[in-house]
Design an enzyme around this catalytic site. Sequence first.
Site, PDB file in Angstrom:
ATOM      1  N   GLU A 177      43.946  16.208  62.172  1.00 36.33           N
ATOM      2  CA  GLU A 177      43.375  16.475  63.494  1.00 36.33           C
ATOM      3  C   GLU A 177      41.856  16.680  63.480  1.00 36.33           C
ATOM      4  OE1 GLU A 177      47.292  18.528  65.539  1.00 36.33           O
ATOM      5  OE2 GLU A 177      45.575  19.798  65.045  1.00 36.33           O
ATOM      6  N   GLU A 365      53.505  16.079  63.345  1.00 31.46           N
ATOM      7  CA  GLU A 365      53.669  17.444  63.857  1.00 31.46           C
ATOM      8  C   GLU A 365      54.265  17.372  65.247  1.00 31.46           C
ATOM      9  OE1 GLU A 365      50.346  20.135  63.908  1.00 31.46           O
ATOM     10  OE2 GLU A 365      49.734  19.613  61.866  1.00 31.46           O
TER      11      GLU A 365
END
Length: 454
Positions: A177, A365
Amino acid sequence: MNSTEKERNPLLSRAAFGHDFHWGVSNAAFQVEGAWNENDKGPSIWDTFTQKKGNIYGGHQAKIACDFYNRYPSDLDLMSALGIPDLRFSISWPRILPKGTGKVNPKGLAFYDRLVDETLEKGITPWVTLYHWDLPQSLQEQGGWINRDIIHWFEDYAQIVVKTLGDRVKNWMVLNEPMVFTGGGYFLGIHAPGKKGLANFIPAVHHATLCQGIGGRVIREFSPGANIGTTFSCSYVEPYRDTPRDHKAARKIDALLNRLFLEPALGRGYPINDLKLLQRLERHMKPEDEELMKFDFDYIGLQNYTREKVKFSISTPILWANIVKAENRKVHFNEMGWEVYPESIYHMLHQFSAYPEVKKIIITESGTAFDDKVKNGEVHDPNRTKYIQDVLHQVWKAKQEGVPVQGYFIWTFTDNFEWAEGYRPRFGIVYNDHTTQERIIKSSGQWYSDFLKS
């Protein structure tokens, strides 16, 4: 559950996704390992950030976290007993290189050697993330992600890790991320290292983008045949109102949250047309950077938790856009304040797969946080179970429509240290008592186990 119910809902069987679909759980070194200064590990920016008053909810720290550094054998035993076949975890850069560069810490490498070996011995496939936010503090003192030298620091670090583990680890992720660690850490200042403003954010974005491509090439060189990806946070973005201004604002936020790091990796450059402030990146570009930013990833790691509604705003200059909080929209939201909206993952799977350069998507995720409580030695979390079931329905639906999604990893296995939120939000399918380190399988964890064994 009877046969009639199973016929109505094919998601009750793991087989509905195909035999080659990957199933697992994810965690990150800083959030679970603890052992913050053991065996010659150096300090990270998060070690420093958490020690400053007011940065973390409740003054929480991650010096012990889930004590995964010492308890990983029993956690892997539990994972194996639940029938979870894949584990995504990250490497702590300062555990390998205490100063960020230079002398390697053999004790740090030995830990990850043992961890990889034990996962394989227990029949669990390791998926390794090179960078999940814990930059060595010594490198931050030289500018961290703002300093272009980080592309050399990161390349050296990546080579050490891949050379050591690449004979056994076949599934890799370069960055976790990048939008979050650059936005939170170098623009908003709510994450480590606590820097603020565009002057910090813009160079950090460019250097992270370069490292994304460089890391992919390092893995390809030193682990031929590896399955290489990188992960992107994403939120399904919609205009708050059906007006031209809100639609334009939504395009800007989509470019910022969902496309800023993805498109350069695909060879498309930065999404400057939809977000003019990104023109500032050009002053940091060198002639070779267009090629350095690109990499032909084997898969894209998609990480989705919610959707965002966006409206035009005169109170946010430059962007002229503002995200309307879930609580102000009177919708169901979780402990993070994020709207509970399983359909978001369906839309993002289609959005990412629309790029012809994207070969395969792994959901690296997916999860949610609720206020879990222990009652009579058990933890019942039906809201999380329902959320996972609803998300999997959306994933299955997208897969049926041709989206090349090939994996699903729950965030996370055990409740852990959730960055600025400390230990308050619980994302785990296994409850962790952060005082005693007792693990209790939640009802969602038992459901996932039953699903995987079905």
